[in-house]
Enzyme design. Structure first.
Site, PDB file in Angstrom:
ATOM      1  CB  CYS A  99      29.019  -9.497  15.180  1.00  0.00           C
ATOM      2  SG  CYS A  99      30.218  -9.373  13.837  1.00  0.00           S
ATOM      3  CG  HIS A 392      33.514 -12.557  16.499  1.00  0.00           C
ATOM      4  ND1 HIS A 392      32.257 -12.838  17.011  1.00  0.00           N
ATOM      5  CD2 HIS A 392      33.326 -11.592  15.554  1.00  0.00           C
ATOM      6  CE1 HIS A 392      31.363 -12.078  16.404  1.00  0.00           C
ATOM      7  NE2 HIS A 392      31.981 -11.324  15.516  1.00  0.00           N
ATOM      8  CB  CYS A 422      29.574  -3.247  17.325  1.00  0.00           C
ATOM      9  SG  CYS A 422      31.098  -4.227  17.217  1.00  0.00           S
TER      10      CYS A 422
END
Length: 436
Positions: A99, A392, A422
């Site tokens: 991510c 996302h 994160c």
């Protein structure tokens, strides 16, 4: 405070971010259904270059990422160069940091600028949860390799006879950690229990994210940084993110059942990020190169930090680990920041990181630091909403956050902004941005 590490070139130039752009983000199997990540990447980079009016030959490097990679296009960066009319000699390579992938892409281009090997580059990422690399079972894969080596039909038939019906079933991409078998939502549940984060707190953060994102669109704050996408069958343009729930109420969130720990859990589909399709990119240059081209930078990259922790327990604590390092390298404290933008993978993860940034005990006993990083001021935090609302697309989120934060800093007259995330594998990323 530890050592300050100025991000400048050998000539003393700052690292300028002159432009940034993203596609609208789409929930899985909606507006971008059937559009692979490589095409989303071409879409955003092509439009970014067209809007900037920067000659293609000025861009000397493109670093791009994709988390859910397609076997037929393993180097998405090079495909984007070849598919957007960029100079064929432009260096291009791909990166992956889950991510935090476009954070890594930005850092890599910045390092090339500091080393003096380039003067301008593009960094970004794209992902599609609607076009996935559906695989085959390990047993079928092995048999297919052996069949390719077999010399006679009888040998081939004998190999196929070893297969059972279950071996022929398609295998979707893994959604769990390779090393632990834990899903991201399982880790979010761990964190909710470890840090005493309630369902009500998680739902409230998710609701806040959607309300603020809806307001940002309503106020026209995102129009400059989000392109209009035209996709087959070209019946209507795709203009705005389609995950944002502007009219929801807290009561709506309370109706959903836990998604991971069905009996005792608090993490739901509504207080987590959805699977999303999209792409985002930024143009970076040395400060002097921007001046030569008559460009006014959106802002500057002041510092960055990447960290890694154990994956078995509460592994989504990247912001709590990477933020103090990034601030230290920038020579700043939390109180110096104008804005804080934290990736909202899950409301539980976000709230846990906020809690630990202000924890003296965590600072002393875990980080080995004398004092807590600092309390997160709610008036500075995710002021335009976050990933729970926008969605996302794994490799695109960092570039979205950077562009969004710089635009908001400029609207506020400048200052410093922190963007942090994160990532799977216990990874963390943080960057300090500066706008004038």
């Amino acid at each position: 405070m530890g050592q300050v590490l100025p991000l400048v070139t050998r000539q003393g130039d700052r690292i300028a971010i002159v432009s940034g752009l993203r596609t609208p983000f789409a929930r899985q199997a909606t507006a971008f259904h059937g559009i692979p990540a490589v095409d989303l990447g071409k879409m955003v980079v092509g439009e970014l270059l067209a809007r900037s009016e920067i000659p293609a030959e000025v861009i000397e490097q493109l670093v791009f990422g994709q988390v859910v990679q397609m076997p037929e296009a393993p180097n998405i960066a090079r495909e984007i160069v070849l598919g957007t009319g960029m100079n064929v000699h432009t260096d291009a390579y791909s990166v992956s940091r889950a991510c935090a992938t476009s954070f890594q892409a930005v850092a890599n281009v910045a390092e090339s600028l500091m080393a003096g090997t380039i003067r301008a580059g593009i960094a970004g990422g794209a992902d599609s949860s609607s076009v996935l690399p559906i695989g085959v079972s390990k047993k079928l894969a092995r048999v297919l390799v052996d069949v390719n080596k077999a010399r006679t039909m009888s040998q081939r038939l004998k190999l196929f006879s070893r297969l059972r019906l279950r071996d022929l079933m398609p295998v979707p991409p893994a959604v769990a950690e390779y090393s632990t078998g834990l899903r991201m939502g399982d880790t979010a549940e761990q964190m909710a229990k470890t840090y005493g984060i309630t369902r009500e707190q998680q739902d409230a953060l998710a609701h806040r994210s959607h309300q603020r994102a809806a307001q940002a669109w309503s106020d026209g704050k995102l129009k400059e940084e989000v392109m209009t996408a035209f996709i087959p069958p070209y019946k209507q343009p795709f203009v705005e993110d389609n995950n944002i729930r502007g009219n929801s109420s807290l009561a709506d969130y309370a109706k959903l059942r836990p998604a991971f720990d069905r009996k005792h859990g608090t993490v739901t589909a509504a207080n987590s990020t959805p699977l999303t399709d999209g792409a985002a990119a930024v143009i970076l240059m040395t400060e002097s190169r921007a001046k030569e081209l008559g460009l006014v930078p959106l802002g500057y990259l002041r510092s960055y930090a990447f960290t890694a922790i154990d994956v078995w327990q509460d592994m989504l604590l990247g912001p709590a680990w990477s933020t103090p390092l990034a601030l230290e390298r920038a020579g700043l404290t939390m109180s110096d920041l104008t804005l804080i933008d934290m990736h909202e993978a899950f409301a539980a993860q976000t709230l846990a990181n906020i809690q630990l940034l202000g924890s003296e005990r965590f600072a002393r006993e875990v980080l080995g630091r004398a004092h807590a990083t600092g309390e997160v001021d709610d008036s500075k935090f995710n002021v335009l909403g976050g990933s729970i609302a926008y969605g996302h697309p794994f490799a695109a989120t960092g570039a979205r956050m950077i562009t969004q934060t710089l635009h908001e800093l400029r609207r506020r007259g400048g200052g410093f902004g922190l963007v942090t995330a994160c990532a799977a594998g216990g990874l963390g990323a943080a960057m300090v941005l500066e706008a004038e």
